[in-house]
Scaffold this motif. Structure first.
Motif, PDB file in Angstrom:
ATOM      1  N   PRO A 101     -11.795   9.606  -1.159  1.00  0.00           N
ATOM      2  CA  PRO A 101     -12.841  10.389  -0.489  1.00  0.00           C
ATOM      3  C   PRO A 101     -13.560  11.316  -1.469  1.00  0.00           C
ATOM      4  O   PRO A 101     -12.972  12.265  -1.974  1.00  0.00           O
ATOM      5  CB  PRO A 101     -12.071  11.184   0.572  1.00  0.00           C
ATOM      6  CG  PRO A 101     -10.652  11.221   0.088  1.00  0.00           C
ATOM      7  CD  PRO A 101     -10.439   9.950  -0.675  1.00  0.00           C
ATOM      8  N   SER A 102     -14.796  11.016  -1.751  1.00  0.00           N
ATOM      9  CA  SER A 102     -15.527  11.735  -2.800  1.00  0.00           C
ATOM     10  C   SER A 102     -16.944  12.028  -2.342  1.00  0.00           C
ATOM     11  O   SER A 102     -17.400  11.543  -1.303  1.00  0.00           O
ATOM     12  CB  SER A 102     -15.548  10.907  -4.091  1.00  0.00           C
ATOM     13  OG  SER A 102     -16.134   9.635  -3.847  1.00  0.00           O
ATOM     14  N   SER A 285     -16.465  19.349   2.908  1.00  0.00           N
ATOM     15  CA  SER A 285     -17.457  19.022   3.906  1.00  0.00           C
ATOM     16  C   SER A 285     -16.824  19.355   5.244  1.00  0.00           C
ATOM     17  O   SER A 285     -15.966  18.613   5.734  1.00  0.00           O
ATOM     18  CB  SER A 285     -17.831  17.544   3.835  1.00  0.00           C
ATOM     19  OG  SER A 285     -18.777  17.215   4.831  1.00  0.00           O
ATOM     20  N   ARG A 288     -12.921  18.947   5.413  1.00  0.00           N
ATOM     21  CA  ARG A 288     -12.466  17.752   4.707  1.00  0.00           C
ATOM     22  C   ARG A 288     -12.636  17.915   3.202  1.00  0.00           C
ATOM     23  O   ARG A 288     -13.755  18.094   2.718  1.00  0.00           O
ATOM     24  CB  ARG A 288     -13.231  16.505   5.158  1.00  0.00           C
ATOM     25  CG  ARG A 288     -12.931  16.041   6.563  1.00  0.00           C
ATOM     26  CD  ARG A 288     -13.504  14.652   6.813  1.00  0.00           C
ATOM     27  NE  ARG A 288     -14.943  14.607   6.554  1.00  0.00           N
ATOM     28  CZ  ARG A 288     -15.517  13.779   5.684  1.00  0.00           C
ATOM     29  NH1 ARG A 288     -14.805  12.949   4.961  1.00  0.00           N
ATOM     30  NH2 ARG A 288     -16.830  13.792   5.545  1.00  0.00           N
ATOM     31  N   ARG A 290     -13.247  16.736  -0.461  1.00  0.00           N
ATOM     32  CA  ARG A 290     -13.885  15.577  -1.078  1.00  0.00           C
ATOM     33  C   ARG A 290     -13.929  15.791  -2.586  1.00  0.00           C
ATOM     34  O   ARG A 290     -14.256  16.872  -3.068  1.00  0.00           O
ATOM     35  CB  ARG A 290     -15.292  15.370  -0.502  1.00  0.00           C
ATOM     36  CG  ARG A 290     -15.262  15.013   0.975  1.00  0.00           C
ATOM     37  CD  ARG A 290     -16.637  15.022   1.596  1.00  0.00           C
ATOM     38  NE  ARG A 290     -17.496  13.980   1.047  1.00  0.00           N
ATOM     39  CZ  ARG A 290     -18.766  13.817   1.424  1.00  0.00           C
ATOM     40  NH1 ARG A 290     -19.316  14.645   2.302  1.00  0.00           N
ATOM     41  NH2 ARG A 290     -19.491  12.848   0.891  1.00  0.00           N
TER      42      ARG A 290
END
Length: 334
Positions: A101-102, A285, A288, A290
């Protein structure tokens, strides 16, 4: 026996200290020597903290270390730890391939493709040079016109990862004076005056333009470093009237503000990368985490005030943090 390439402001001082304190046999070698392979024939491992900002390091280190690795010699950093070092374009593909997740990142190699995408992009965007640390080579572009101009400059003419305007602003900030030595201050000021060749800095990059999604409302990022079964980290606050945190010198060691989800994800990423040493930068975000970038290189001094580390059960252990010692142990056990 361990072979250690010695360099100022690197892991080498910590490696040598740990070897002396723990009666580990080592010798100092010059990895730039023509006979480096002969020099290390009696060694079990070779350790070289090569620097992203030195042209000679970035030219020689991959060649020397990969050759030794092919011959069966353990090296630090090994290939899985370092092939994407200081290469944001490579990291974009790596994150995509491993489903990490980036931040959404777009890489272009021709001006027309870049402009076609920029016609439909949402602004602002973050432009990045492929190499560079401490937020150098990173800027916010607010309009399609500015982004298109930046893309053309980057692909056709090249951009420098050494951003002198950014360095000048950092030098003037209070946090820089507060968190750095006089020697660091003088060296940084010299970057504003002396030519790039004096520092063996890499040449301007050409042929690639990188844009990342801008995630608003982040007053800081989180840097988590994973070495073996230990993880430790800090929060880094953004500069005044800026969005960039890396290199700001404004740091918090309060781990209560670092979520266990971020630590869990850090261990997962380090395992996916099969990395001996993985420094991971996160922004958020919503809630979350990232990933922005990863690296094997970091300033050890910035983490000397960490209160402890997390183990793989995500339990925080209050203890001294010794990254260089942990690197040695991982190399010896690996």
């Amino acid at each position: 026996m361990l072979a250690i390439h010695q360099r100022d402001n690197s892991y080498s001082a910590g490696w040598i200290r740990y070897c002396i304190e723990n009666n580990i046999s080592y010798k100092v070698v010059d990895c730039f020597s023509n006979d480096i392979v002969e020099q290390v024939k009696d060694c079990d491992a070779v350790l070289w903290h090569f620097h992203h900002g030195k042209r000679a390091d970035m030219s020689a280190a991959p060649r020397v270390l990969r050759a030794l690795e092919h011959s069966g010699v353990k090296v630090f950093p090994n290939r899985n730890t370092s092939w994407y070092f200081d290469d944001k374009a490579a990291q974009k593909y790596l994150f995509d391939a491993l489903e990490i997740p980036s931040i959404n990142t777009h890489v272009f190699y021709d001006v027309q493709s870049a402009k076609e995408w920029l016609d439909t992009a949402q602004y602002p965007l973050v432009f990045k040079s492929s190499s560079g640390a401490g937020s150098s080579g990173v800027k916010l572009v607010n309009t399609k016109k500015k982004a298109s101009k930046q893309a053309k400059r980057s692909i056709v003419h090249g951009v420098s990862s050494l951003n002198k305007a950014s360095i000048f602003r950092d030098v003037l900030s209070w946090s820089f004076f507060k968190n750095n030595t006089l020697k660091k201050y003088i060296t940084t000021c010299a970057l504003l005056i002396l030519p790039r060749s004096f520092f063996q800095a890499p040449s301007n990059e050409t042929g690639v333009a990188i844009f990342q999604e801008y995630i608003p409302d982040n007053d800081s990022d989180v840097r988590i470093i994973v070495i073996g079964d230990k993880a430790f980290g800090i929060r880094r606050f953004v500069r005044s009237n800026d969005f960039r945190a890396s290199g700001s010198g404004k740091v918090s060691y309060d781990v209560s503000n670092i979520s266990k989800e971020t630590v869990r994800l850090s261990f997962l990423i380090a395992d996916k990368l099969d990395s001996d040493c993985c420094a991971i930068d996160f922004i958020y975000s919503g809630d979350r985490p990232r990933v922005v970038e990863v690296s094997y290189g970091f300033s050890v001094d910035a983490y000397k005030n960490c209160a402890g580390y997390w183990n793989r059960d995500l339990v925080f252990v209050t203890d001294s943090v010794d990254p260089c010692g942990w690197m040695i142990e991982n190399v010896r056990l690996g």
